[in-house]
Design a protein around this motif. Structure first.
Motif, PDB file in Angstrom:
ATOM      1  N   ARG A 583       0.865  -1.174   0.000  1.00  0.00           N
ATOM      2  CA  ARG A 583       0.000   0.000   0.000  1.00  0.00           C
ATOM      3  C   ARG A 583       0.911   1.236   0.000  1.00  0.00           C
ATOM      4  O   ARG A 583       2.058   1.190   0.470  1.00  0.00           O
ATOM      5  CB  ARG A 583      -0.935   0.012   1.199  1.00  0.00           C
ATOM      6  CG  ARG A 583      -0.277   0.233   2.546  1.00  0.00           C
ATOM      7  CD  ARG A 583      -1.334   0.296   3.670  1.00  0.00           C
ATOM      8  NE  ARG A 583      -0.744   0.666   4.945  1.00  0.00           N
ATOM      9  CZ  ARG A 583      -0.187  -0.190   5.787  1.00  0.00           C
ATOM     10  NH1 ARG A 583      -0.148  -1.485   5.487  1.00  0.00           N
ATOM     11  NH2 ARG A 583       0.323   0.235   6.932  1.00  0.00           N
ATOM     12  N   CYS A 584       0.400   2.308  -0.530  1.00  0.00           N
ATOM     13  CA  CYS A 584       1.169   3.549  -0.638  1.00  0.00           C
ATOM     14  C   CYS A 584       0.773   4.501   0.484  1.00  0.00           C
ATOM     15  O   CYS A 584      -0.419   4.656   0.780  1.00  0.00           O
ATOM     16  CB  CYS A 584       0.925   4.215  -1.992  1.00  0.00           C
ATOM     17  SG  CYS A 584       1.485   3.232  -3.401  1.00  0.00           S
ATOM     18  N   GLU A 585       1.771   5.133   1.078  1.00  0.00           N
ATOM     19  CA  GLU A 585       1.538   6.126   2.112  1.00  0.00           C
ATOM     20  C   GLU A 585       2.395   7.359   1.821  1.00  0.00           C
ATOM     21  O   GLU A 585       3.454   7.263   1.200  1.00  0.00           O
ATOM     22  CB  GLU A 585       1.907   5.568   3.494  1.00  0.00           C
ATOM     23  CG  GLU A 585       1.024   4.437   3.970  1.00  0.00           C
ATOM     24  CD  GLU A 585       1.394   3.958   5.365  1.00  0.00           C
ATOM     25  OE1 GLU A 585       2.410   4.466   5.922  1.00  0.00           O
ATOM     26  OE2 GLU A 585       0.684   3.098   5.911  1.00  0.00           O
ATOM     27  N   GLU A 586       1.935   8.500   2.275  1.00  0.00           N
ATOM     28  CA  GLU A 586       2.707   9.725   2.136  1.00  0.00           C
ATOM     29  C   GLU A 586       3.586   9.898   3.362  1.00  0.00           C
ATOM     30  O   GLU A 586       3.129   9.766   4.499  1.00  0.00           O
ATOM     31  CB  GLU A 586       1.775  10.928   1.979  1.00  0.00           C
ATOM     32  CG  GLU A 586       2.513  12.240   1.718  1.00  0.00           C
ATOM     33  CD  GLU A 586       1.576  13.395   1.435  1.00  0.00           C
ATOM     34  OE1 GLU A 586       1.681  14.419   2.126  1.00  0.00           O
ATOM     35  OE2 GLU A 586       0.717  13.250   0.523  1.00  0.00           O
ATOM     36  N   ALA A 587       4.858  10.188   3.141  1.00  0.00           N
ATOM     37  CA  ALA A 587       5.828  10.294   4.234  1.00  0.00           C
ATOM     38  C   ALA A 587       6.175  11.756   4.474  1.00  0.00           C
ATOM     39  O   ALA A 587       6.893  12.375   3.694  1.00  0.00           O
ATOM     40  CB  ALA A 587       7.089   9.509   3.905  1.00  0.00           C
ATOM     41  N   SER A 588       5.678  12.306   5.562  1.00  0.00           N
ATOM     42  CA  SER A 588       5.958  13.710   5.875  1.00  0.00           C
ATOM     43  C   SER A 588       7.423  13.929   6.207  1.00  0.00           C
ATOM     44  O   SER A 588       7.960  15.025   6.004  1.00  0.00           O
ATOM     45  CB  SER A 588       5.084  14.162   7.051  1.00  0.00           C
ATOM     46  OG  SER A 588       5.332  13.355   8.194  1.00  0.00           O
TER      47      SER A 588
END
Length: 650
Positions: A583-588
């Protein structure tokens, strides 16, 4: 102030050119690259000048300063450096970076700093045009005596590129005129005429720089000089051997064994294998492609195509880096692609972007566009930290935790090289021809181009490379018939395209991996692409022994890696399974980059177990997080791994 190239450069100096890249000021880049260019404009451009001057480069250049002598050490963070014969090239690339920063936003302080360096070079230049700080200040009397090992023409090339960029950015001709004068001097020294030297540089670069100088000034003679250097390379009798004898040396007394190191082992049209120093190779091939494009020289194409195939089919890392050996900073033998000891110099990936872009000058072809994108987003971009202050010189695909970014380097070629590439990335996104515009790279922004006698503005709206939806709005000044060619990335098997809401049959309009849309374009026409971006598990050819039983993760153009910061140490104990779903997540913590998260396994050795045992280690479930390769070593120090073990992989 952005300055258009003179009309003469667009016409008289353009014998048979096909596709040319736009100038930097024609493309305003936002999206993925926007913040990186902003960081270069705000920070990196100043950092480069700071560290060049701290190392003593201006002391070497400026005749009004005390002569620095041959060996003066300077402490620059990680390393101690001494005066070096190629420092002019680092100033040239730093000036070029500053120029692109000034194109991005006005910065009077930065401009004043560049002007100070330019005036120092103006004071140093001889009346006959000669200009090289090493041979004027450190070793006078030895100019043009050792082209094989030294860097006079290479230095000149990078200074020429800096001069062209600074002229376009500011309209100031001072450095452009200085370097045009030097180019004229070089043309008087080198050539086929009586009394001229039939030499060329041991480190190619001036060839492509002369083409840029010709385009900026409109002077055809600079194109002719570039062609001379290309044509003369490797000709018999070998210039480097004669040159060595002239200075009283044995031509066989050569640190790098033979002329393959400088790609001068045979005439360029006979070359079929990429050999020697990686950066020199890609710079040479860039110059060859430029000459082929400008002169319509078909005799160079068989060599260029064979060299391209040899590199990309047998010697290219999955990250777009190449040159596995630290010994020669270059090539060894086919399929020699180790991970932990990979050299893969940042400059080599940058130079590969240059070469690919110039191959696209011969016409849109996905074979070149895809590799340009791979090298740009991975092997090159990794060389610059997210904040624009630290750099990689070499780029392994595996680290046990000891490989980290440099504040500077004893050979500081890579910091300004990656900075100038990223700051000018817009020019690599497009190609302009008489009745065609090609889009090679997708990135949010606006480009002001010209084709079919009409000025055309193209707006891109996209979150690429993290998302595959791209919308292009075409805004010609007047309706006109021409072709818009869009690269269809080879890593995607499903691409949907529409024009003004009507679906386009992609296969019916595809040619060499580009979608060619020929029509009468009018203001407001809108092209939309939906490029599927699955997570791919790439397998290496069986000849690459280090990668067997492993996979590399890629999504879109981005190659991913595991870091200890997310996954703990001993990354080689981690396995993916065939069932691992991502799954894709946004990394701050990585500037909003898309990261990949999945479940895998971790092998664990039992307490007190022998070093070698007949039973397999125990396994437990493990959550895994992969980050874009370009972003590694921006957080906590630790291990890194690109090629991950996979259960059941061959």
């Amino acid at each position: 102030m952005n300055v258009q190239a003179p009309l003469l450069a667009r016409d008289a100096a353009r014998p048979k050119a096909k596709f040319r890249p736009p100038a930097v000021h024609q493309v305003r880049v936002e999206g993925f690259f926007g913040p990186r260019i902003d960081a270069i404009a705000a920070t990196t451009a100043h950092t480069l000048l700071d560290r060049c001057i701290a190392a003593g480069m201006l002391d070497q250049v400026d005749p009004d300063r005390p002569n620095p002598g041959l060996k003066i050490p300077f402490q620059t963070g990680n390393d101690t450096v001494t005066t070096q014969m190629f420092w002019d090239s680092d100033f040239g690339k730093s000036i070029e970076t500053a120029a692109y920063a000034l194109s991005r936003k006005p910065d009077p302080a930065l401009e004043a700093r560049v002007d100070e360096v330019v005036e120092a070079y103006g004071r140093l230049q001889d009346e006959n045009g000669y200009l090289n700080s090493w041979y004027q200040r450190i070793e006078p009397g030895r100019r043009w005596t050792n082209l094989r090992d030294c860097h006079e023409l290479y230095d000149a090339g990078h200074m020429m590129e800096g001069a062209v960029a600074y002229f376009h950015a500011t309209g100031k001709r001072r450095l452009l005129d200085i370097m045009a004068g030097y180019a004229d001097h070089i043309a008087s020294v080198f050539g086929p005429g009586e009394g001229q030297k039939r030499g060329y540089c041991g480190h190619p670069e001036i060839e492509l720089a002369l083409v840029r100088l010709a385009r900026a000034t409109g002077e055809r003679r600079y194109l002719d000089l570039a062609r001379f250097f290309v044509d003369e390379r490797g000709a018999a009798p070998h210039y480097f051997d004669e040159e060595a004898r002239a200075r009283g040396r044995d031509p066989q007394d050569y640190h790098f064994e033979d002329h393959r190191y400088t790609q001068s082992h045979e005439p360029v049209r006979a070359q079929r294998h990429v050999v020697g120093h990686a950066v020199r190779a890609a710079y040479l091939y860039s110059g060859m492609a430029d000459v082929s494009t400008e002169y319509g020289d078909e005799t160079l194409k068989p060599a260029l195509e064979a060299l391209w195939g040899h590199l990309t089919e047998k010697n290219l890392y999955v990250t777009g880096g190449f040159g596995p050996s630290a010994h020669n900073e270059g090539l060894t033998f086919d399929y020699d692609l180790p991970n932990e000891t990979a050299y893969a110099e940042t400059c080599a990936a940058v130079a590969l972007v240059f070469w690919a872009n110039r191959m696209l000058g011969l016409g849109p072809d996905r074979a070149y566009g895809d590799v340009m994108e791979r090298a740009l987003y991975n092997g090159a971009l990794v060389g610059l930290s997210l904040d624009g202050t630290r750099f990689f010189y070499d780029n392994p695909l595996e680290s046990r935790g000891a490989h980290h970014r440099w504040r500077w380097h004893r050979c500081p070629c890579c910091p300004p090289n990656i900075a100038r590439l990223v700051a000018s990335v817009g020019t690599y996104a497009y190609g302009e021809a008489e009745r065609e515009i090609a889009v090679h790279l997708y990135c949010e922004g606006v480009a002001d181009l010209e084709t079919a006698g009409t000025k055309v503005r193209i707006r891109q709206e996209t979150r690429y490379p993290f998302e595959g939806r791209v919308a292009l709005t075409v805004e010609p000044e007047a309706p006109a018939d021409w072709t818009l060619s869009l690269r269809l990335p080879g890593w995607s098997s499903a691409i949907a395209v529409s024009v003004n809401g009507e679906a386009v049959e992609v296969g019916a309009h595809e040619e060499k991996g580009y979608l060619r849309l020929t029509r009468r374009w009018a203001a407001g026409d809108r092209v939309e692409l939906d490029i599927d971006m699955p997570v791919e598990r790439l397998h290496a050819r069986p000849e690459i022994g280090a990668d067997q039983g492993r996979v590399a993760l890629q999504r879109g153009p981005l190659v991913y890696c595991l870091e200890e910061a997310d996954n703990g140490a001993h990354l080689n104990s981690v396995l993916l399974t065939p069932e691992s779903a991502f799954r894709c997540e946004e990394a701050s913590d990585l500037g909003g980059a898309t990261v990949l998260v999945t479940q895998g396994l971790r092998e664990i050795g039992a307490d007190g177990a022998a070093l070698y045992a007949p039973t397999a280690p125990m396994r437990e479930a493990a959550s895994l997080r992969a980050v874009p390769y370009y972003a590694w070593d921006n957080r906590a120090e630790g291990e890194m791994l690109v090629w991950v073990r996979q259960e059941g992989a061959r």
